[in-house]
Design a protein around this motif. Structure first.
Motif, mmCIF file in Angstrom:
data_model
loop_
_atom_site.group_PDB
_atom_site.id
_atom_site.type_symbol
_atom_site.label_atom_id
_atom_site.label_comp_id
_atom_site.label_asym_id
_atom_site.label_seq_id
_atom_site.Cartn_x
_atom_site.Cartn_y
_atom_site.Cartn_z
ATOM 1 N N ALA A 39 2.574 5.511 34.570
ATOM 2 C CA ALA A 39 2.646 6.033 33.196
ATOM 3 C C ALA A 39 1.792 5.172 32.263
ATOM 4 O O ALA A 39 1.056 5.691 31.416
ATOM 5 C CB ALA A 39 4.094 6.071 32.721
ATOM 6 N N VAL A 57 9.309 4.483 32.952
ATOM 7 C CA VAL A 57 9.510 4.673 31.503
ATOM 8 C C VAL A 57 10.983 4.492 31.155
ATOM 9 O O VAL A 57 11.325 3.717 30.255
ATOM 10 C CB VAL A 57 8.995 6.061 31.030
ATOM 11 C CG1 VAL A 57 9.223 6.239 29.531
ATOM 12 C CG2 VAL A 57 7.525 6.240 31.365
ATOM 13 N N GLY A 109 12.027 18.314 20.994
ATOM 14 C CA GLY A 109 12.437 16.907 20.973
ATOM 15 C C GLY A 109 12.492 16.307 22.371
ATOM 16 O O GLY A 109 12.496 17.023 23.376
ATOM 17 N N ILE A 146 -0.035 11.899 31.031
ATOM 18 C CA ILE A 146 0.769 10.740 31.454
ATOM 19 C C ILE A 146 1.699 11.206 32.580
ATOM 20 O O ILE A 146 2.449 12.175 32.404
ATOM 21 C CB ILE A 146 1.619 10.190 30.280
ATOM 22 C CG1 ILE A 146 0.730 9.885 29.057
ATOM 23 C CG2 ILE A 146 2.387 8.940 30.712
ATOM 24 C CD1 ILE A 146 1.508 9.665 27.764
ATOM 25 N N PRO A 147 1.633 10.535 33.728
ATOM 26 C CA PRO A 147 2.493 10.952 34.840
ATOM 27 C C PRO A 147 3.973 10.771 34.534
ATOM 28 O O PRO A 147 4.350 9.898 33.744
ATOM 29 C CB PRO A 147 2.084 10.014 35.983
ATOM 30 C CG PRO A 147 0.808 9.403 35.577
ATOM 31 C CD PRO A 147 0.763 9.420 34.088
ATOM 32 N N ASP A 178 10.586 8.737 11.776
ATOM 33 C CA ASP A 178 11.726 9.609 12.091
ATOM 34 C C ASP A 178 12.915 9.070 11.310
ATOM 35 O O ASP A 178 13.610 8.150 11.739
ATOM 36 C CB ASP A 178 12.000 9.573 13.600
ATOM 37 C CG ASP A 178 13.061 10.587 14.015
ATOM 38 O OD1 ASP A 178 13.721 11.161 13.116
ATOM 39 O OD2 ASP A 178 13.230 10.809 15.224
ATOM 40 N N ASP A 181 7.200 9.230 35.411
ATOM 41 C CA ASP A 181 7.314 7.928 36.075
ATOM 42 C C ASP A 181 8.636 7.276 35.667
ATOM 43 O O ASP A 181 8.911 7.096 34.474
ATOM 44 C CB ASP A 181 6.109 7.068 35.613
ATOM 45 C CG ASP A 181 6.087 5.695 36.237
ATOM 46 O OD1 ASP A 181 7.063 5.290 36.889
ATOM 47 O OD2 ASP A 181 5.056 5.002 36.044
HETATM 48 N N1 LIG Z 1 6.187 9.673 31.330
HETATM 49 C C1 LIG Z 1 7.524 9.695 31.464
HETATM 50 N N2 LIG Z 1 8.077 9.682 32.700
HETATM 51 C C2 LIG Z 1 9.434 9.712 32.858
HETATM 52 N N3 LIG Z 1 10.294 9.760 31.848
HETATM 53 C C3 LIG Z 1 9.807 9.789 30.583
HETATM 54 C C4 LIG Z 1 8.405 9.743 30.329
HETATM 55 N N4 LIG Z 1 8.220 9.760 28.988
HETATM 56 C C5 LIG Z 1 9.463 9.815 28.445
HETATM 57 N N5 LIG Z 1 10.416 9.832 29.397
HETATM 58 C C6 LIG Z 1 11.891 9.891 29.212
HETATM 59 O O1 LIG Z 1 12.171 10.659 28.065
HETATM 60 C C7 LIG Z 1 13.060 9.944 27.198
HETATM 61 C C8 LIG Z 1 12.780 10.325 25.766
HETATM 62 O O2 LIG Z 1 11.580 9.703 25.329
HETATM 63 P P1 LIG Z 1 11.286 9.437 23.777
HETATM 64 O O3 LIG Z 1 12.467 8.851 23.112
HETATM 65 O O4 LIG Z 1 10.010 8.702 23.718
HETATM 66 O O5 LIG Z 1 11.107 10.948 23.296
HETATM 67 P P2 LIG Z 1 10.880 11.478 21.809
HETATM 68 O O6 LIG Z 1 9.956 12.632 21.897
HETATM 69 O O7 LIG Z 1 10.505 10.363 20.908
HETATM 70 O O8 LIG Z 1 12.356 11.981 21.450
HETATM 71 P P3 LIG Z 1 12.873 12.444 19.971
HETATM 72 O O9 LIG Z 1 12.348 13.838 19.780
HETATM 73 O O10 LIG Z 1 14.364 12.386 20.120
HETATM 74 O O11 LIG Z 1 12.309 11.476 18.979
HETATM 75 C C9 LIG Z 1 12.816 8.479 27.550
HETATM 76 O O12 LIG Z 1 13.951 7.703 27.265
HETATM 77 C C10 LIG Z 1 12.514 8.519 29.030
HETATM 78 O O13 LIG Z 1 13.710 8.462 29.760
#
Ligand SMILES: Nc1ncnc2c1ncn2[C@@H]1O[C@H](COP(=O)(O)OP(=O)(O)OP(=O)(O)O)[C@@H](O)[C@H]1O
Ligand SMILES: [Mg+2]
Length: 290
Positions: free
Chosen positions: A252, A233, A33, A227-228, A61, A230
Motif C-alpha cells: 500500500a 493499513v 465514507g 493503492i493495493p 472533517d 493491504d
Molecule cells: N489500502 C487499504 N488496504 C486495506 N485496508 C484499507 C486500505 N485503505 C484503508 N483501509 C481500511 O479502511 C479503514 C478506513 O480508512 P480511513 O479512515 O482512511 O477512511 P476514510 O475515507 O477517511 O473514512 P471516513 O469517511 O470515515 O473519514 C482503515 O482503518 C483501514 O482498515
C-alpha cells in the motif's frame, strides 16, 4: 453575507510577493465514507514530506476528525479553538511524525455555515496566513458533500477523489463529481483508486468513472494512481502509527509513493507551463530525480 469559499480562496491564493514558497492547496474527498481518505491523506503527506517538501495536513472533517488518532499524536489544540477565535492558526499547528505539520479537526462542531460572519472572517484570515508557509496544504474532508466540504473543495486548487473498486463507492464518487459540476464549480479532479486487487482492477475502476464523466458531464478526470488492498493499513491504524513509518515497504505504501512521485512530476510540468514558484521548485525536483 460574504461568500466564504471566495474569501478563503482569495486569501489562500493571494500572491504574497515576499513569501518564499508558493503554497498549493489540495482537498482529499470521497463520495462514500470509509474508503481510505484519511489514511491516504496522512501517508501521501508523509511521502511528499519525505521527498523534501513541506506539508500541512489539515483535518477538515469537523464532525468525525481522526488524523491525530491515526498518527498517535494527541493534539493539544484543534480547529475548533480556531473557529471559536480562541487560538491563532500558529497555535493550533502540531508537529507529527517526520516533522509533518498538522491541524487536528476536533469533533462536535457541526457546520462552518453556522459560524457568525465575524468568526468566519477570522477563520479565512487565519487560513490565508498559511500562504507561503508550506509547499502543500492537504485538506482531509469527511465523505459526501456537506456544506463545509463543498467550501473546502472550491477553496482548493485541486481535488483528489478517493474511491474503491466497489460499485457503491464508484457511483458515489461520480455523484459527488457531478454534483460539484452541476453547482457550477470548475474544480480540477483527479482520481485515486484505493484497495485494488491489482492494477487491472484499478484501471477498470478509473476507466468506469472517466468514461461516465466524459460522456455525461463532458469533463476529463485524470487518474493519479492505485493503492493495493493491504492488511498493513489496518495494522498501522491499530498501532496508531502512519503506514509510512510502520510499514514503509508495504504494498500500500509503495502505491502511495508512486502516487506522490507522479503528483510531483505533474506539478513540475505544470510549473514549467506557468512558471509558478519555479526556481525553488525546480531545484528540489532536480535533486529528486537525479
Ligand atoms: N489500502 C487499504 N488496504 C486495506 N485496508 C484499507 C486500505 N485503505 C484503508 N483501509 C481500511 O479502511 C479503514 C478506513 O480508512 P480511513 O479512515 O482512511 O477512511 P476514510 O475515507 O477517511 O473514512 P471516513 O469517511 O470515515 O473519514 C482503515 O482503518 C483501514 O482498515
Ligand atoms: Mg476520514
Amino acid at each position: 453575507m460574504i461568500d466564504q469559499a471566495q474569501a478563503l480562496r482569495h486569501l489562500v491564493h493571494s500572491k504574497d510577493l515576499l513569501s518564499a514558497k508558493t503554497t498549493k492547496v489540495v482537498t482529499v474527498t470521497s463520495g462514500k465514507g470509509g474508503v481510505g481518505k484519511s489514511n491516504f491523506s496522512l501517508n501521501f503527506g508523509m511521502a511528499l514530506q519525505n521527498r523534501g517538501y513541506s506539508v500541512l495536513l489539515f483535518d477538515a472533517d469537523i464532525s468525525f476528525a481522526n488524523i491525530d488518532v491515526l498518527m498517535g499524536t494527541p493534539a493539544k489544540y484543534n480547529l475548533i479553538h480556531l473557529l471559536k477565535g480562541e487560538k491563532s492558526i500558529w497555535e493550533i499547528i502540531q508537529i507529527g511524525p517526520s516533522g509533518l505539520q498538522f491541524i487536528a479537526g476536533g469533533s462536535g462542531f457541526q457546520d462552518l455555515v453556522r459560524l457568525r460572519e465575524q468568526e468566519l472572517e477570522y477563520f479565512a484570515e487565519q487560513i490565508g496566513k498559511l500562504h507561503g508557509h508550506v509547499d502543500f496544504i492537504l485538506f482531509d474532508t469527511g465523505a459526501g458533500l456537506s456544506k463545509e466540504t463543498t467550501k473546502f473543495i472550491t477553496a482548493a486548487e485541486e481535488t483528489i477523489v478517493v474511491t474503491t473498486p466497489e460499485p457503491t463507492s464508484i457511483t458515489d464518487a461520480y455523484a459527488l463529481i457531478k454534483m460539484m459540476h452541476s453547482m457550477g464549480h470548475q474544480v480540477p479532479f483527479r482520481l485515486v483508486v484505493n484497495r485494488v486487487a491489482d492494477d487491472r482492477e484499478g484501471a477498470q475502476t478509473a476507466d468506469n468513472i472517466r468514461q461516465v464523466a466524459s460522456k455525461y458531464i463532458g469533463i476529463d478526470i485524470p487518474v493519479l494512481g492505485f493503492i493495493p488492498d493491504d492488511v498493513s493499513v489496518s495494522k498501522a491504524v491499530r498501532r496508531q502509527t502512519p503506514l509510512s513509518v510502520a510499514f514503509p515497504n508495504s504494498e500500500a505504501m509503495q502505491g502511495i509513493d508512486r502516487i506522490a512521485s507522479r503528483f510531483l512530476m505533474e506539478e513540475r510540468s505544470q510549473a514549467q507551463k506557468t512558471t509558478r514558484g519555479l526556481s525553488g521548485f525546480m531545484q528540489r525536483m532536480k535533486k529528486l530525480w537525479s
